[in-house]
Design a protein around this motif. Structure first.
Motif, mmCIF file in Angstrom:
data_model
loop_
_atom_site.group_PDB
_atom_site.id
_atom_site.type_symbol
_atom_site.label_atom_id
_atom_site.label_comp_id
_atom_site.label_asym_id
_atom_site.label_seq_id
_atom_site.Cartn_x
_atom_site.Cartn_y
_atom_site.Cartn_z
ATOM 1 N N THR A 62 4.425 7.707 -1.211
ATOM 2 C CA THR A 62 4.954 7.678 0.156
ATOM 3 C C THR A 62 4.203 6.651 1.004
ATOM 4 O O THR A 62 3.213 6.058 0.566
ATOM 5 C CB THR A 62 4.822 9.054 0.830
ATOM 6 O OG1 THR A 62 3.428 9.395 0.919
ATOM 7 C CG2 THR A 62 5.554 10.132 0.050
ATOM 8 N N ASN A 63 4.674 6.491 2.250
ATOM 9 C CA ASN A 63 4.008 5.653 3.264
ATOM 10 C C ASN A 63 3.776 4.217 2.793
ATOM 11 O O ASN A 63 2.652 3.721 2.777
ATOM 12 C CB ASN A 63 2.666 6.272 3.682
ATOM 13 C CG ASN A 63 2.830 7.656 4.284
ATOM 14 O OD1 ASN A 63 3.850 7.958 4.885
ATOM 15 N ND2 ASN A 63 1.840 8.501 4.097
ATOM 16 N N PHE A 64 4.849 3.551 2.411
ATOM 17 C CA PHE A 64 4.734 2.179 1.919
ATOM 18 C C PHE A 64 4.603 1.190 3.087
ATOM 19 O O PHE A 64 5.336 1.282 4.070
ATOM 20 C CB PHE A 64 5.977 1.819 1.091
ATOM 21 C CG PHE A 64 6.157 2.681 -0.117
ATOM 22 C CD1 PHE A 64 5.463 2.413 -1.284
ATOM 23 C CD2 PHE A 64 7.004 3.778 -0.090
ATOM 24 C CE1 PHE A 64 5.609 3.222 -2.407
ATOM 25 C CE2 PHE A 64 7.166 4.585 -1.202
ATOM 26 C CZ PHE A 64 6.464 4.302 -2.367
ATOM 27 N N TYR A 65 3.655 0.267 2.951
ATOM 28 C CA TYR A 65 3.486 -0.769 3.977
ATOM 29 C C TYR A 65 2.852 -2.012 3.354
ATOM 30 O O TYR A 65 2.210 -1.946 2.307
ATOM 31 C CB TYR A 65 2.620 -0.253 5.138
ATOM 32 C CG TYR A 65 1.209 0.113 4.739
ATOM 33 C CD1 TYR A 65 0.172 -0.807 4.832
ATOM 34 C CD2 TYR A 65 0.914 1.393 4.270
ATOM 35 C CE1 TYR A 65 -1.116 -0.474 4.464
ATOM 36 C CE2 TYR A 65 -0.376 1.727 3.897
ATOM 37 C CZ TYR A 65 -1.388 0.790 4.002
ATOM 38 O OH TYR A 65 -2.659 1.122 3.637
ATOM 39 N N GLY A 118 0.820 -1.201 0.000
ATOM 40 C CA GLY A 118 0.000 0.000 0.000
ATOM 41 C C GLY A 118 0.860 1.258 0.000
ATOM 42 O O GLY A 118 1.989 1.239 0.486
ATOM 43 N N PHE A 119 0.322 2.335 -0.543
ATOM 44 C CA PHE A 119 1.041 3.605 -0.542
ATOM 45 C C PHE A 119 0.040 4.753 -0.646
ATOM 46 O O PHE A 119 -1.129 4.559 -0.974
ATOM 47 C CB PHE A 119 2.038 3.684 -1.713
ATOM 48 C CG PHE A 119 1.387 3.801 -3.061
ATOM 49 C CD1 PHE A 119 1.094 5.044 -3.619
ATOM 50 C CD2 PHE A 119 1.055 2.664 -3.791
ATOM 51 C CE1 PHE A 119 0.480 5.146 -4.858
ATOM 52 C CE2 PHE A 119 0.438 2.762 -5.031
ATOM 53 C CZ PHE A 119 0.158 4.008 -5.565
ATOM 54 N N ILE A 121 -6.861 4.871 -0.343
ATOM 55 C CA ILE A 121 -7.667 6.082 -0.477
ATOM 56 C C ILE A 121 -8.665 6.127 0.667
ATOM 57 O O ILE A 121 -9.371 5.139 0.937
ATOM 58 C CB ILE A 121 -8.414 6.091 -1.826
ATOM 59 C CG1 ILE A 121 -7.396 5.917 -2.976
ATOM 60 C CG2 ILE A 121 -9.204 7.371 -2.008
ATOM 61 C CD1 ILE A 121 -8.016 5.478 -4.265
ATOM 62 N N ASP A 122 -8.751 7.245 1.367
ATOM 63 C CA ASP A 122 -9.598 7.348 2.554
ATOM 64 C C ASP A 122 -11.062 7.047 2.264
ATOM 65 O O ASP A 122 -11.748 6.427 3.065
ATOM 66 C CB ASP A 122 -9.478 8.747 3.165
ATOM 67 C CG ASP A 122 -8.102 8.978 3.775
ATOM 68 O OD1 ASP A 122 -7.433 7.989 4.104
ATOM 69 O OD2 ASP A 122 -7.707 10.155 3.905
#
Length: 339
Positions: free
Chosen positions: A138-141, A124-125, A224-225
Motif C-alpha cells: 500500500t501507500n505507493f509514492y 516506495g510502499f 521502514i520506519d
C-alpha cells in the motif's frame, strides 16, 4: 548464459528480509548474476546458504562487520572488483526489482554504447496486514522525481542533477569501469563521512557519462520506519561537528571540479547552493556567512530541529498511478513472496 548485468546486494543485518529477496530473485531472475556482499555481524542462516548454493547465478561474499561507513565503503569497493559483467546495479534487501524494466534498460545500453548507464524511477510502499491472513502492498509514492541525465555535456548533466539532487544515480545500472573509479576514490577519502561519500559517488557517476532515465519504475522499495534513513539526522550531526569537515569539502570540490574541467570552487558553489544550504533555509542571514558561521549554524540547526524527527518524513511523497505491468508485479509479490 549469463547477461551483462550483476546485481550487488549490500547486506547489513535486517535478516528478516534476506530470504524474501532471495526467493524473489530465484523466481523472477532469468540470467543476471547476483553477488551478496554481507557486512553483517553474523553469516546468513544455514538454510538460506544452502538455497543460495543451489543457484549458479548467486555468489555469497562475507566481509568483516560494517562497524563504520568507512568499512562499508571499502567493502563496496572490494565487491565491485569481484564483478565480472560489464554493468552492475546495487540493491538493498527491502527492494524488489521490476525485471521487465531492468531488461529494458539493458537492451537500451546494448544499442547505445555511448551511455554509461540506465535506470528508472523508484517507488516506495508499505506493507499492510489484512485480516491477519494476508499482506498487501500500500501507500505507493515516488521516492525520486524524473531527472534527465542524457545531455552530451558533462557540465549540463551535473547542473541538471545538482539542482535536483537525490540518490537516483546510485540506483541505476552503471558500467563497472565507472564504479571502480568512483568507489576507489570515495573509499579512500572522506573517512567516515557518509554524506560526502554518497554524494561524491552519485556526482562522479553523473559527470562520467550519459545515463538514460526512463519514466517507468525500476525498483519497488519498502519504506521502514526504523531504516537507515530514519537515523540520518544523527549521522548529520556527527558529520558537521567533525574537525575534518571543511578539509573534506575542499577535497570533494578539487576532485569533482577537475573531472568537470572547471575551475576550483565550481562544484562547491553549486553543492552549497543546492544541497548544503537546504539545512540553512530556516535562518534569515543578513549577510553571506563565513565558513565558520556555516559550520556552526548547520550544527545548531541539526541538533535543535532535526535530531528528534524521523528523517523519512522529509521525503516528498508524490503519489503515483500504477500501470498494468506494475499491478501484475505487485500481485506476484503479494501472492508468492510476502504471504
Amino acid at each position: 548464459m549469463y547477461s551483462n548485468l550483476t546485481i550487488v546486494l549490500l547486506l547489513k543485518n535486517r535478516a528478516e528480509f534476506n530470504e524474501r529477496f532471495i526467493n524473489y530473485f530465484n523466481q523472477k531472475n532469468s540470467n543476471h548474476r547476483l553477488i551478496i556482499s554481507d557486512g553483517s555481524k553474523k553469516k546468513l542462516s544455514s538454510s538460506l546458504l544452502k538455497k543460495i548454493k543451489k543457484n549458479k547465478f548467486i555468489q555469497y561474499l562475507k566481509f568483516r562487520e560494517d562497524k563504520s561507513y568507512e568499512l562499508f565503503y571499502k567493502k563496496v569497493f572490494e565487491t565491485v572488483k569481484y564483478v565480472k559483467s560489464k554493468y552492475l546495479i546495487f540493491a538493498a534487501n527491502d527492494d524488489f526489482f521490476i525485471y521487465e524494466n531492468l531488461n529494458k534498460c539493458l537492451i537500451y545500453l546494448k544499442s547505445n554504447r555511448n551511455f554509461i548507464g540506465s535506470g528508472g524511477t523508484m517507488i516506495g510502499f508499505k506493507i499492510e496486514k489484512k485480516n491477519n491472513k494476508e499482506n498487501k502492498l500500500t501507500n505507493f509514492y515516488s521516492l525520486y522525481k524524473y531527472i534527465k541525465l542524457d545531455h552530451n555535456s558533462d557540465k549540463k548533466r551535473f547542473d541538471a542533477f545538482i539542482q535536483n539532487y537525490c540518490d537516483l544515480p546510485r540506483n541505476c545500472i552503471i558500467k563497472k569501469d565507472v564504479l571502480i573509479k568512483s568507489y576507489k576514490i570515495s573509499s579512500n577519502n572522506f573517512k567516515n563521512n557518509i554524506e560526502f561519500k554518497d554524494h561524491f559517488t552519485a556526482l562522479f557517476n553523473v559527470i562520467s557519462g550519459k545515463i538514460k532515465i526512463f519514466k517507468e519504475p525500476l525498483i519497488l522499495h519498502q519504506t521502514i520506519d526504523k531504516s537507515e534513513g530514519s537515523n540520518r539526522a544523527k549521522i548529520l550531526k556527527s558529520i558537521f561537528k567533525d574537525e575534518n569537515f571543511f578539509n573534506d569539502l575542499i577535497k570533494f570540490d578539487q576532485i569533482l571540479s577537475k573531472k568537470l574541467k572547471m575551475k576550483k570552487n565550481y562544484v562547491i558553489n553549486k553543492y552549497y547552493k543546492h544541497v548544503l544550504s537546504n539545512l540553512l533555509d530556516a535562518f534569515d542571514l543578513i549577510r553571506e556567512p563565513s565558513i565558520k558561521q556555516i559550520k556552526n549554524i548547520m550544527f545548531k540547526k541539526i541538533q535543535r530541529r532535526i535530531l528528534n524527527k524521523v528523517f523519512s518524513q522529509r521525503i516528498s511523497q508524490q503519489k503515483v498511478n500504477l500501470n498494468k505491468g506494475m499491478k501484475d508485479t505487485i500481485k506476484f509479490i503479494e501472492r508468492n513472496i510476502i504471504n
